[in-house]
Structure formats: structure tokens, C-alpha cells
Write an enzyme that holds these catalytic residues in place. Sequence first.
Site, PDB file in Angstrom:
ATOM      1  N   GLU A  29       0.838  -1.199   0.000  1.00 31.58           N
ATOM      2  CA  GLU A  29       0.000   0.000   0.000  1.00 31.58           C
ATOM      3  C   GLU A  29       0.877   1.256   0.000  1.00 31.58           C
ATOM      4  O   GLU A  29       1.754   1.389   0.862  1.00 31.58           O
ATOM      5  CB  GLU A  29      -0.897   0.002   1.248  1.00 31.58           C
ATOM      6  CG  GLU A  29      -1.891  -1.156   1.258  1.00 31.58           C
ATOM      7  CD  GLU A  29      -2.405  -1.497   2.657  1.00 31.58           C
ATOM      8  OE1 GLU A  29      -2.147  -0.739   3.604  1.00 31.58           O
ATOM      9  OE2 GLU A  29      -3.060  -2.556   2.797  1.00 31.58           O
ATOM     10  N   GLU A  60      -4.774  -6.373   2.926  1.00 33.10           N
ATOM     11  CA  GLU A  60      -3.572  -7.046   3.431  1.00 33.10           C
ATOM     12  C   GLU A  60      -3.580  -8.554   3.178  1.00 33.10           C
ATOM     13  O   GLU A  60      -2.533  -9.156   2.938  1.00 33.10           O
ATOM     14  CB  GLU A  60      -3.392  -6.771   4.925  1.00 33.10           C
ATOM     15  CG  GLU A  60      -2.874  -5.368   5.255  1.00 33.10           C
ATOM     16  CD  GLU A  60      -3.976  -4.317   5.236  1.00 33.10           C
ATOM     17  OE1 GLU A  60      -5.161  -4.702   5.118  1.00 33.10           O
ATOM     18  OE2 GLU A  60      -3.664  -3.121   5.341  1.00 33.10           O
ATOM     19  N   PHE A  83       2.151  -1.128   8.714  1.00 35.34           N
ATOM     20  CA  PHE A  83       2.480  -1.177  10.144  1.00 35.34           C
ATOM     21  C   PHE A  83       2.430  -2.644  10.571  1.00 35.34           C
ATOM     22  O   PHE A  83       1.509  -3.371  10.191  1.00 35.34           O
ATOM     23  CB  PHE A  83       1.450  -0.396  10.966  1.00 35.34           C
ATOM     24  CG  PHE A  83       1.586   1.094  10.882  1.00 35.34           C
ATOM     25  CD1 PHE A  83       2.224   1.810  11.884  1.00 35.34           C
ATOM     26  CD2 PHE A  83       1.069   1.790   9.798  1.00 35.34           C
ATOM     27  CE1 PHE A  83       2.344   3.197  11.814  1.00 35.34           C
ATOM     28  CE2 PHE A  83       1.184   3.170   9.717  1.00 35.34           C
ATOM     29  CZ  PHE A  83       1.825   3.873  10.729  1.00 35.34           C
ATOM     30  N   ASP A  85       1.496  -3.906  13.158  1.00 35.64           N
ATOM     31  CA  ASP A  85       0.220  -4.206  13.838  1.00 35.64           C
ATOM     32  C   ASP A  85      -0.774  -4.845  12.860  1.00 35.64           C
ATOM     33  O   ASP A  85      -1.588  -5.686  13.238  1.00 35.64           O
ATOM     34  CB  ASP A  85      -0.393  -2.918  14.379  1.00 35.64           C
ATOM     35  CG  ASP A  85       0.613  -2.074  15.132  1.00 35.64           C
ATOM     36  OD1 ASP A  85       0.513  -2.007  16.356  1.00 35.64           O
ATOM     37  OD2 ASP A  85       1.526  -1.500  14.483  1.00 35.64           O
ATOM     38  N   PHE A  86      -0.713  -4.403  11.596  1.00 36.39           N
ATOM     39  CA  PHE A  86      -1.672  -4.903  10.602  1.00 36.39           C
ATOM     40  C   PHE A  86      -1.364  -6.328  10.157  1.00 36.39           C
ATOM     41  O   PHE A  86      -2.128  -6.931   9.404  1.00 36.39           O
ATOM     42  CB  PHE A  86      -1.729  -3.989   9.370  1.00 36.39           C
ATOM     43  CG  PHE A  86      -1.981  -2.539   9.665  1.00 36.39           C
ATOM     44  CD1 PHE A  86      -2.512  -2.143  10.892  1.00 36.39           C
ATOM     45  CD2 PHE A  86      -1.679  -1.564   8.732  1.00 36.39           C
ATOM     46  CE1 PHE A  86      -2.737  -0.807  11.175  1.00 36.39           C
ATOM     47  CE2 PHE A  86      -1.903  -0.227   9.000  1.00 36.39           C
ATOM     48  CZ  PHE A  86      -2.423   0.155  10.225  1.00 36.39           C
ATOM     49  N   HIS A 129      -0.694   1.115  16.356  1.00 35.71           N
ATOM     50  CA  HIS A 129       0.334   1.400  15.353  1.00 35.71           C
ATOM     51  C   HIS A 129       1.729   1.440  15.965  1.00 35.71           C
ATOM     52  O   HIS A 129       2.632   2.059  15.415  1.00 35.71           O
ATOM     53  CB  HIS A 129       0.078   2.748  14.664  1.00 35.71           C
ATOM     54  CG  HIS A 129      -1.124   2.782  13.779  1.00 35.71           C
ATOM     55  ND1 HIS A 129      -2.397   2.702  14.262  1.00 35.71           N
ATOM     56  CD2 HIS A 129      -1.251   2.883  12.433  1.00 35.71           C
ATOM     57  CE1 HIS A 129      -3.258   2.763  13.258  1.00 35.71           C
ATOM     58  NE2 HIS A 129      -2.586   2.865  12.129  1.00 35.71           N
TER      59      HIS A 129
END
Lengths: 325, 332
Positions: A29, A60, A83, A85-86, A129
Site C-alpha cells: 500500500e 492485506e 504497520f 500491527d496490521f 500502530h
Amino acid sequence: MAELTYREAVADGIRQEMKRDENVVFLGEDIAAAGGVFKTTVGLLDEFGPIRVRDTPISEQAILGAAMGAAMTGLRPIAEIMFSDFLAVCWDIVANQMAKARYMTDGQISVPLVVRTANGGGSRFGAQHSQSVENWAMAIPGIKVVAPSSPADVKGLLAAAIRDDNPVLFFEQKSLYAIKGTVPDGEHIEELGKSKVLRQGSDVTIVALALMVPRALEAADRLQEIDGISATVIDVRSLVPLDTSTILSEVSRTGRMITVEENPRLCGWGAELSSIVAEEMFFDLDGPIVRITTPHIPLASADHLEDLMIPSVDRIYEEVRKSMN
Amino acid sequence: MAQVQTNEPARIFNMYKKMLLIRAFEEAAAENFHAGNVRGSVHQYIGEEAIAVGICENLRNDDLLTSYHRGHGHSIAKGADPRAMMLELFGRVGGTSGGKGGSMHIADFSVGMLGANGVIADGCTISVGAAQAIKLLKQDKIIVNFIGDGGINRGPFMEALNWAKVYELPVLFVCENNQIAATTTTKTVTAGDGIEARAKSYGIPAITIDGNDLLLVDRTAARIVDEIRAGSGPQLIQAMTYRLKGHYAHDEALYRNPSEVESALKNEPMPRTETWLKDQGVSIEEIEKAKDEAKKLMANYVSDAHEAPWPDISDAFTDVQDVGSPAEGTNL
């Protein structure tokens, strides 16, 4: 030797490998036209074009699924998850697919794939994040886990990850993006699975990763200056494979081990390392192993709270000093 | 390829034989599951055979395929060796994955079968990536992604449809709508106008056909595979069918109305194909002989599977990754 930022070293490593091998492609992205939200990939679109450097939808699962499909059929993709986290959004592809395809097919295929991601705290982004999730990755058999602390390692380890035939999760610490360091001229590649002794001492071995490495080095300098404590500092660099021989030999020399981890305390990588050291060389230890970690809490966004939670130079210095008494 | 065949009844008869092989495989798999020889799960493809065979008839060996948990039929139709597959179900040496995959993870890269999958709809995203590689490497292959109707409610299906269309990839999604998602009637948990409408909402050409009509599946696939190979971008076929057995071999499917099953049995692809063959002059003897051959072949495979050795314990540690054996204690 060129002076590069950690951020510039990312693009430099990708560029080196895309020039070398036309089957290396890069997707994620906002990585192409915008050059990455952290500006880590500026210039790659212009140099390699939109077929090999591709902006993707905010999907994702598709980013990692597609990267895996392409890796199984002839390409060597680098996929960015903005990130770390994702990664939770697409962890299925990491844990159930890319880590297992080679095993479940009895080696009919391998999955030469790198997942790059911005990991860790210090930027006041708040709890979704800012996480350090390298310990999640370490818990899954079948993927390699790398986290560099310097620009030279970003380039060299990224190059090695791209050339590796297995899936590699590559954790870039976002608070390190601005740091500068020298990077060797010409082609630069490091070996995966080797830790690095950055400073050798005789009293205690401090084992650190990514953002914790410069902090551990600073704390070690202070320990030497103020207290005359001589510390070894090891940059782990790679959690899987884990260079246990270097770590065990340094700990055995100093008789003490301190781990400095940014990940939350429970099941952090230092716990695994402590277990290995306890099993392998318990009787060579002169004192208890000490783990310095972020507590087992989500990270707050307030400057003050975030700084207090993530291990700081002050905290490392104090904890090591205390452990020597 | 369908278009260049001259002897149509012979070609359809060959496809029918492949359907028989799939049926015999699934019956033997279930039988050995109940006997305790095959463990884990066995998701039978019984009643849906015309779809896999009709689609794969129109693929080349180097075309690619991904599948899902009910994947035995797709693997056989794509050309995987059913003997190796049976050994895989038994967990023996000589299995498609040396016993390390199992029923839900049949893969045979030599025939472009990139793998069934234990996670619903994950094959969708893997397929668009393979399609991207095909395009980038300037190959003229296509990839077919089989998915069930239950899978269309998972995110990867939606992400993959969008992705496939955005990049105009050579992928054919084949949704086998057997109308039941594990044990739940799919339409009771699916909003909107269904699979075809979902594909069209992304600008992907989609068509709904009777998946139990072998000739129709074949004809439709012939056209669409050619179009995709010529650069049409992604397309979707919804093939209506009915799962004659439970979700997996242990499931007696008592949640279904018996009259529904009874009417489905009249509509299932095997007798329908037989009727067509008979109308074309294929004798009953020839058909019965083909059925016997499929069963005998499968009995041989089962007996081979019983005799094949178990994998060596060292095999458990290979092909994890190139970092040495995890068995070596701390040497990760």
C-alpha cells in the site's frame, strides 16, 4: 563507505536486488507513487516501473496471499505491510499459508518471499500502530524473523532475505528510520542467522534487538564510565534462525545475561533466550538472568507514558547496575 | 482442447471415466476413513464431479489450479495421480506430499495443482498472485481457483476479486455452489443477490450454469478459458450443484430434508452423463465396465496404501526452512 539513513537503506537494499534479479518485484500500500508512508521506498517506481513496483488496494490478505502465489510460481516478491500491527489482519496467510506450504507439499515448492513491515513504538501512534510483534513471528515454525538495528544491516540483511528461498518477516523499527550510518559501497549482503557482538566486555552480556541496540550501547558506555562495569553488547539481528552459539559463548565468558526487548513481557523473545541459556549453561551463570522489556500492556500514545514503558537508556543502565550488586 | 476433438462421444466418455475415478476415490476414501485407515477429515466431492472434470478438460497441463478443502476431485481432474493421493490420505511414503499434507493439502506442482487448502477462500488470494506472476513472466497460462459457496463470505474472496479485476489478471474463479456451507444453508447467511452479482459488482463477467451438466460445464469452460487466455481479464463461473454427502465423511447430514436429497439424486451428474452417452450409442456394457475398472483401480490403490511404509521420523524435520533441523535442540 556511503552515509545513509536507515530509511534510505531500505530502498537501497531493494534497488540492489531488483537490479540484480528481474524476478524480484515489490508490492504494498502506497509504496510506489508515494514512495511509502515512511518514505522508505522513494525512487523505486521511477527506476523499475509500475509492473515491478506496484501500489495495491488496502487488502492485506490479498497482498500477502498474492505475494505468496507469485512466490510459488517464479517471482521473488517483497511485500510491505505498512504497520506491523496490521499483520494481525493477514496473520492467516503468514501462519497458515506461507509458513507451511513448503512443508505440506513435501518440498515440492519453496516460498521465496519477504514481508517488510514498520514495527515498534516511540512515534506516539497509540496502541494499534506501535506494537513490537517480532515475538509473534518467532512462534511460528517455517518463517525467518529478522530485525536490523543499523542502516548497513538494513541493506545487507534485506538483500539476504530477498535471496533466501524461504519466507522472511523483516521488521524495520520505525523510530530508527532517521538514524544515519555508514553502508559499504558496492554490493552489500549479510548472512541471515548471525548475531553481532558490537562491544565486548568482561562483566555482563547485554543482548538486544533493533531499537534496543543503540540504547543498550549507550547504557554500556555509561556503565563503563560511571561504574567501571564492562559489558558485552550483542545485536541479535535475527530471531529465527537464532545465533545461539555466539550468544552462549559471550554469556559464558561474562557469566551474566541481560535481555533488552521492546516486545511486551509475556512470551517475549528474551524469555526463549533465557530458557535456552538456563538449559544449556545454568552452572556457568554468576547471577540470575534479567529481562528488561516493555510491560505487558498496550502502548499509550502520550509521550510521557510511551517513553516510560519502552526500555530506555536510563532503565537499562539502572537494571544492569542493580543486577551486578 | 474441446474444439479440436472430432469424436465427441469418445471425448465425453473419457471425461465420464474421470468422473468415475473421482467417485471411486471418494467412496474408497470415506470407506477407509470409517475403517480408521484414513484419519483427520475427508470432504467428499460426491455429486459435484462434473464441474472439476468439465473445467479441467479445457486446461493445459501447465495451467494452474488452486482448490479448497473439498479438493480431491480437482486434483484428479487436473491430472494428479490418484494412487499417490490415496497414499497421502493414508499418510504413507509415496503420497503426493510424503504424508505431510493429508486430505486437505493435496498438491502436485508437476500438473499445475498448487494445492488444496485448509483455510476457506485462501486459495483466492494465492491465485491472483500466481496470475500476476503469469502476466509478469509473459506466459500464456491461466489459473483456475475453485471455491465453495460458503467461501464467498470470507474477506479473501472479496479482496481477490477486486485485485484480479484491478490488475486484469488471467484467473477463472469457479464457485461450486452446493448450497450448503458446512452444515448451514448458505442463502440463510448470505446477503444480496449471490455469487454472480458479487462478481459483477466488481466488473467481472460472471455466469451461472447447471454444474451437474457435464457438457454445459465443458462448453462454458471452453469458451471462457479461451477468452481469459486471450486477455479478457478475470471471469467467474457459478456452477450450481448439490453435495450428496455430509460436510465430511463423519457427517451424516441429518440436518437436511430427505426429500431434498432424494430429488438431488435424480439430478446428479453421473446418471445424467450416462443417459447422454447411451443416447450417443455407448453401450451399457461399456459403461458398466468403466465403473468396474474405476473401482478395481481404487481397490489396488488402497491395497498399495496399506502396504506402503510410514514416513521416516527424520521426514518430520525436513522442509521447514533452511536453518537446520529444529530437532537440534537450541540450534533453531
